[in-house]
Design a protein around this motif. Structure first.
Motif, PDB file in Angstrom:
ATOM      1  N   VAL A  86       0.806  -1.224   0.015  1.00  0.00           N
ATOM      2  CA  VAL A  86       0.071   0.138  -0.093  1.00  0.00           C
ATOM      3  C   VAL A  86       0.817   1.123  -0.078  1.00  0.00           C
ATOM      4  O   VAL A  86       1.803   1.378   0.642  1.00  0.00           O
ATOM      5  N   ARG A  87       0.648   2.136  -1.004  1.00  0.00           N
ATOM      6  CA  ARG A  87       1.312   3.334  -1.056  1.00  0.00           C
ATOM      7  C   ARG A  87       0.436   4.627  -0.312  1.00  0.00           C
ATOM      8  O   ARG A  87      -0.768   4.556  -0.447  1.00  0.00           O
ATOM      9  N   MET A 110      -6.245  -8.847   1.408  1.00  0.00           N
ATOM     10  CA  MET A 110      -7.419  -9.880   1.598  1.00  0.00           C
ATOM     11  C   MET A 110      -8.299  -9.960   0.394  1.00  0.00           C
ATOM     12  O   MET A 110      -8.942 -10.796   0.058  1.00  0.00           O
ATOM     13  N   VAL A 111      -8.325  -8.591  -0.437  1.00  0.00           N
ATOM     14  CA  VAL A 111      -9.520  -8.245  -1.255  1.00  0.00           C
ATOM     15  C   VAL A 111      -8.914  -7.472  -2.363  1.00  0.00           C
ATOM     16  O   VAL A 111      -8.170  -6.576  -2.142  1.00  0.00           O
ATOM     17  N   ALA A 112      -8.941  -8.092  -3.651  1.00  0.00           N
ATOM     18  CA  ALA A 112      -8.660  -7.636  -5.065  1.00  0.00           C
ATOM     19  C   ALA A 112      -9.563  -6.408  -5.303  1.00  0.00           C
ATOM     20  O   ALA A 112     -10.772  -6.259  -4.947  1.00  0.00           O
ATOM     21  N   GLY A 113      -9.003  -5.506  -6.182  1.00  0.00           N
ATOM     22  CA  GLY A 113      -9.969  -4.466  -6.574  1.00  0.00           C
ATOM     23  C   GLY A 113      -9.869  -2.915  -5.788  1.00  0.00           C
ATOM     24  O   GLY A 113      -9.294  -3.061  -4.674  1.00  0.00           O
ATOM     25  N   ASP A 131      -7.042   0.092  -7.030  1.00  0.00           N
ATOM     26  CA  ASP A 131      -6.681  -1.205  -7.134  1.00  0.00           C
ATOM     27  C   ASP A 131      -5.553  -1.594  -7.212  1.00  0.00           C
ATOM     28  O   ASP A 131      -4.991  -2.812  -7.200  1.00  0.00           O
ATOM     29  N   GLU A 132      -4.599  -0.626  -7.343  1.00  0.00           N
ATOM     30  CA  GLU A 132      -2.959  -0.796  -7.236  1.00  0.00           C
ATOM     31  C   GLU A 132      -2.416  -0.632  -5.831  1.00  0.00           C
ATOM     32  O   GLU A 132      -1.174  -0.643  -5.595  1.00  0.00           O
ATOM     33  N   GLY A 133      -3.360  -0.427  -4.823  1.00  0.00           N
ATOM     34  CA  GLY A 133      -2.818  -0.341  -3.389  1.00  0.00           C
ATOM     35  C   GLY A 133      -2.486   1.032  -3.113  1.00  0.00           C
ATOM     36  O   GLY A 133      -1.867   1.172  -2.164  1.00  0.00           O
TER      37      GLY A 133
END
Length: 240
Positions: A86-87, A110-113, A131-133
């Motif tokens: 995560v950024r 845990m969850v995509a998107g 979705d890229e964190g």
């Protein structure tokens, strides 16, 4: 074996993980944090202790004292520019509440998107993750209990309400409780509409998460103890 501790405004949530699964989780109020002293006896195999603390320096010291011989194992986690995939988009990344930071990391793992990450406790936080964190920003509002107490304390005629939600309330207690729940759900749904992409999900955690979720008209998932999940990812990342 890892012990994760999330020291919030009201309670200290804890979980013991063996590298594969959670062996146990629990919570104690700050007034009874001495009960944490039972953990070293119950789980002597723990080799790392990860702490996320928003309750102040004095609370951190009391937690370390309660853990006794584990004091030297405690790693108090701080918010940073990047961790756990995560950024951090906060203007001052280190000022982001560590509970929010850990919840974002846990949710992303845990969850995509694209996600709206909601922590519903003493306060309600509503944070946006693409979705890229990338954490894009978020809101803080009073939690359910704070809203109810504010109306009871700051008005002459309104009670501390013990009502139920009703779309068309016809008594004061129901009117207050309905207004508070609608305010929580409304803020979350407005933020959800700003999520980037078209496949977003709202992820909720915290003591009031289920109570709010039942009034949402957006896709959501309840996940217990998201900050503990984030702490676990940080521990695993730093051991690689």
């Amino acid at each position: 074996m890892i012990l994760c501790l999330d020291s919030g405004n009201s309670r200290i949530k804890w979980g013991v993980h063996d590298g594969t699964l959670w062996l146990a989780q629990g919570a104690v109020p700050h007034a009874r944090l001495g009960e944490l002293a039972q953990l070293p006896t119950r789980w002597p195999e723990v080799s790392r202790v990860m702490l996320a603390n928003v309750a102040g320096e004095a609370a951190a010291h009391r937690i370390e004292d309660a853990l006794g011989g584990w004091r030297e194992l405690v790693q108090e986690v701080k918010s940073s520019e990047f961790a756990g995939g995560v950024r951090n988009g906060y203007r001052q990344p280190e000022r982001l509440g560590i509970d929010r930071w850990c919840a974002l990391i846990g949710a992303h793992a845990m969850v995509a998107g694209p996600l709206l990450v909601v922590m519903a406790g003493t306060a309600t936080t509503v944070d946006t993750l693409d979705d890229e964190g990338a954490f894009l920003g978020g809101m803080i509002l009073p939690g359910i209990g704070l809203m109810l107490r504010a109306l009871a304390r700051e008005t002459a005629a309104l009670p501390f309400a013990n009502g139920k939600h009703d779309p068309l309330p016809r008594c004061t207690d129901d009117a207050i409780v309905s207004g508070v729940l609608e305010a929580q759900a409304g803020a979350i749904e407005r933020a959800f509409r700003r999520l980037p992409g078209s496949n977003g999900l709202c992820v909720l955690s915290g003591g009031n998460a289920a109570r709010i979720a039942e009034h949402l008209s957006i896709p959501y998932q309840l996940i217990d103890n998201l900050p503990l999940e984030g702490l676990l990812r940080l521990a695993q990342e730093s051991s690689v």
